[in-house]
Design a protein around this motif. Structure first.
Motif, PDB file in Angstrom:
ATOM      1  N   ASP A 182      42.480  -3.433  -3.682  1.00  0.00           N
ATOM      2  CA  ASP A 182      43.867  -3.232  -3.290  1.00  0.00           C
ATOM      3  C   ASP A 182      44.117  -3.800  -1.900  1.00  0.00           C
ATOM      4  N   LEU A 183      43.150  -3.582  -1.002  1.00  0.00           N
ATOM      5  CA  LEU A 183      43.299  -4.155   0.340  1.00  0.00           C
ATOM      6  C   LEU A 183      43.345  -5.674   0.301  1.00  0.00           C
ATOM      7  N   TRP A 184      42.446  -6.254  -0.492  1.00  0.00           N
ATOM      8  CA  TRP A 184      42.413  -7.716  -0.586  1.00  0.00           C
ATOM      9  C   TRP A 184      43.695  -8.251  -1.228  1.00  0.00           C
ATOM     10  N   ASP A 185      44.187  -7.553  -2.277  1.00  0.00           N
ATOM     11  CA  ASP A 185      45.443  -7.988  -2.906  1.00  0.00           C
ATOM     12  C   ASP A 185      46.587  -7.929  -1.905  1.00  0.00           C
ATOM     13  N   ASN A 186      46.625  -6.852  -1.111  1.00  0.00           N
ATOM     14  CA  ASN A 186      47.663  -6.724  -0.101  1.00  0.00           C
ATOM     15  C   ASN A 186      47.515  -7.805   0.968  1.00  0.00           C
ATOM     16  N   LEU A 187      46.261  -8.108   1.349  1.00  0.00           N
ATOM     17  CA  LEU A 187      46.019  -9.160   2.345  1.00  0.00           C
ATOM     18  C   LEU A 187      46.525 -10.508   1.853  1.00  0.00           C
ATOM     19  N   ILE A 188      46.266 -10.807   0.587  1.00  0.00           N
ATOM     20  CA  ILE A 188      46.684 -12.111   0.046  1.00  0.00           C
ATOM     21  C   ILE A 188      48.203 -12.195  -0.068  1.00  0.00           C
ATOM     22  N   LYS A 189      48.840 -11.096  -0.544  1.00  0.00           N
ATOM     23  CA  LYS A 189      50.293 -11.108  -0.726  1.00  0.00           C
ATOM     24  C   LYS A 189      51.015 -11.118   0.617  1.00  0.00           C
ATOM     25  N   GLU A 190      50.482 -10.376   1.579  1.00  0.00           N
ATOM     26  CA  GLU A 190      51.135 -10.261   2.885  1.00  0.00           C
ATOM     27  C   GLU A 190      50.347 -11.009   3.960  1.00  0.00           C
ATOM     28  N   TRP A 191      49.855 -12.202   3.613  1.00  0.00           N
ATOM     29  CA  TRP A 191      48.953 -12.919   4.507  1.00  0.00           C
ATOM     30  C   TRP A 191      49.575 -13.221   5.867  1.00  0.00           C
ATOM     31  N   ASP A 192      50.833 -13.649   5.870  1.00  0.00           N
ATOM     32  CA  ASP A 192      51.463 -13.986   7.141  1.00  0.00           C
ATOM     33  C   ASP A 192      51.512 -12.787   8.070  1.00  0.00           C
ATOM     34  N   ASP A 193      51.811 -11.614   7.517  1.00  0.00           N
ATOM     35  CA  ASP A 193      51.866 -10.407   8.333  1.00  0.00           C
ATOM     36  C   ASP A 193      50.471 -10.015   8.821  1.00  0.00           C
ATOM     37  N   TRP A 194      49.462 -10.067   7.935  1.00  0.00           N
ATOM     38  CA  TRP A 194      48.093  -9.734   8.324  1.00  0.00           C
ATOM     39  C   TRP A 194      47.588 -10.695   9.404  1.00  0.00           C
ATOM     40  N   ARG A 195      47.900 -11.957   9.237  1.00  0.00           N
ATOM     41  CA  ARG A 195      47.398 -12.960  10.179  1.00  0.00           C
ATOM     42  C   ARG A 195      47.978 -12.755  11.581  1.00  0.00           C
ATOM     43  N   LYS A 196      49.191 -12.248  11.663  1.00  0.00           N
ATOM     44  CA  LYS A 196      49.824 -12.058  12.959  1.00  0.00           C
ATOM     45  C   LYS A 196      49.466 -10.711  13.584  1.00  0.00           C
TER      46      LYS A 196
END
Length: 565
Positions: A63-77
């Motif tokens: 679930d964390l990885w799915d969220n990371l991939i979907k919300e990548w721009d937010d995670w990256r910032k």
């Protein structure tokens, strides 16, 4: 990544984590605790959902990885620390292609959609790539039993990049990186990621022909060994074992050619996120774990030990945990880089100064030769002028003498009785003329002797200069011969060592092949025994069925009679 259990972190590592990272770790621990205490949960203790109707597995980390991939721009910032924690624990195998592309921003690479056009062009490196592929592919674990599958895509990606970047072209270390990428994705996507790695991850600088960046990394790595493993560094120095002998390949292919594939893949995950820092950390961790063994060996033994890490039975989590216990100070690394740049600058200045001295020496030699030529020409010209002047004086003296003799004859003819005064005058004139003639002859003789002496002196000087130059040249050639002899001895020694290493590797490979053949024989025997046991079980099943059916019929008949009654 089969478990939600967070790897144990050292105090120094915990102190480096941000607040978000600590919250993520606490959340993972809480989820594990709930799963372990809930006996009715569908999740097993290791946090994996077991479904009898689905072959797939799901976990809280998915679930964390799915969220990371979907919300990548937010995670990256906003969640860079959490990304690092997740990646250090390992990227799920089925998500690696997507995560790697996100980490290096392969979707926005400048050469996208140009891959096909690049393949149509020719490259000067094509024959070199084919030669290396034929040599490397059959031997490395990454391509085991898959040579035919990977050879063409691997060649295409390497050729396309050599066409795109003709300055760098092709480097042997890139075979392993591109090979790993091709195990996860199609060749075009692998090409775009490789372009990004070359441009933004310092790989292009490492592959330059002048090897400045690679030499800088090795200098930094050796300094870290000296700081953190002084005993091992001292042993290296005693044995004449230079760090570049084993570490250059670690940097050029990110340890892919040295470690077991499952360990190297985990390290490559972290490299895609954090860059070359992980290579320094893992390299030092390996040396620390192998320090006791390495100190027992000489240079050849240490080289064999560090070259045969593929067979090392090592847990990836254990190595990564050890890597992050290594002290890595960016300020210290920057200081070492500046030291290396200063040393390199000084070497270049010394080389330029030496080249200037060689050039000046060459110019002076040319000038000396020219001056010798001019001096010789000037001296010969001066001597010629003096000789001509002397010859003219001699001619004039002889002409005057002939004129006096003619006058005497005329006077004698005119006067039968010579006048005493006239006779005295003529005698005086004759004596004077003869004296002038004698002086002219003496001067001519002196000039001839001077010319002879000067010629001998000049010849001796020329011969002396030539002899000195010849002696200097002979001495230089002797020194060069001694240097070549020394190099030849060193090369012979290295060749002997290489032959011994090669024979050792061949012997070990033969032992490994013998073991594999023995294992295959044992497996074949076991499979045959299993087949025989299965046949026996089937026979027993049929036999049991044939006995159980007649026994059921009387009970059925009895129940019917009871029902009628």
């Amino acid at each position: 990544m089969d478990s939600l259990t967070v790897p144990s972190l050292s105090p120094s590592t915990v102190s480096q984590l941000s607040v978000d990272e600590m919250k993520l770790l606490a959340k993972l621990e809480e989820q594990n605790r709930l799963l372990e205490t809930d006996t009715k949960s569908l999740y097993s203790v290791n946090g994996v959902l077991q479904s009898p109707t689905s072959p797939k597995t799901f976990s809280f980390e998915d679930d964390l990885w799915d969220n990371l991939i979907k919300e990548w721009d937010d995670w990256r910032k906003r969640k860079v620390g959490q990304i690092k924690v997740l990646i250090r624990r390992g990227v799920p195998a089925h998500l690696r292609p997507v995560v790697w592309q996100l980490l290096c921003d392969a979707q926005n690479v400048a050469v996208r959609q140009k891959y096909t056009d690049l393949l149509k062009s020719s490259s000067l490196s094509e024959s070199l790539i084919l030669r290396d592929l034929k040599r490397i592919l059959p031997q490395h674990q990454l391509f085991l039993n898959k040579v035919a599958t990977y050879q063409k895509p691997l060649f295409n990606v390497l050729k396309a990049y050599s066409v795109l970047d003709r300055e760098i072209g092709y480097c042997q270390g890139s075979v392993f990186i591109v090979g790993l990428l091709l195990t996860q994705m199609a060749e075009e996507e692998a090409f775009y990621i490789f372009v990004r790695l070359m441009k933004d991850f310092r790989m292009r600088d490492l592959y330059r022909s002048n090897m400045v960046e690679l030499s800088c990394c090795i200098y930094q790595f050796e300094a870290l060994i000296k700081d953190q493993l002084p005993e091992l560094h001292s042993h290296f120095q005693t044995q004449g074992f230079h760090t570049s002998m084993f570490s250059s390949s670690w940097f050029l292919n990110i340890l892919l050619s040295s470690l077991p594939l499952r360990v190297a893949s985990r390290i490559f995950d972290i490299f895609m996120c954090e860059g070359l820092e992980i290579v320094f950390r893992v390299g030092l961790a390996i040396l620390r774990m192998k320090q006791t063994e390495l100190i027992k060996h000489d240079a050849e033994g240490m080289m064999n030990c560090l070259q045969n890490l593929e067979s090392w039975d090592l847990d990836p989590d254990e190595l990564i945990e050890a890597a992050y216990q290594i002290k890595y100070n960016p300020s210290r690394m920057k200081e070492l880089r500046q030291e290396y740049a200063s040393i390199k600058t000084k070497e270049l200045e010394e080389q330029e100064e030496l080249n200037g001295l060689f050039s000046e020496n060459k110019h002076l030699k040319q000038r000396l030769a020219l001056l010798e030529k001019r001096c010789s020409e000037k001296l010969v010209s001066q001597l010629k002028k003096e000789l001509e002047k002397t010859l003219q004086n001699t001619a004039r003296s002889q002409s005057a003498l002939k004129e006096m003799q003619a006058n005497i004859l005329q006077i004698e003819e005119k006067s039968t009785v010579p006048n005493e005064d006239s006779v005295m005058y003529l005698q005086t004139e004759l004596i004077s003329c003869r004296m002038q003639e004698a002086e002219a002859l003496t001067e001519l003789k002196v000039l001839k002797q001077r010319i002879k002496d000067l010629e001998e002196k000049w010849q001796n000087k020329i011969y002396s200069n030539q002899l000195n130059r010849i002696e200097a040249h002979v001495k230089s050639q002797r020194d060069h011969l001694q240097e070549l002899t020394s190099q030849n001895q060193d090369l012979c020694s290295q060749l002997q060592q290489s032959r011994q290493q090669f024979s050792t590797v061949q012997y070990k490979q033969k032992e490994k092949q013998d073991k594999e053949a023995a294992n295959m024989t044992i497996i074949t025997v076991l499979q045959k025994q299993i087949t025989e046991l299965q046949i026996q079980i089937q026979g027993l099943s049929k036999h049991t069925t044939s006995f159980s059916q007649p026994a059921l019929r009387p009970s059925t008949s009895a129940s019917l009679k009871h029902h009628d009654t």
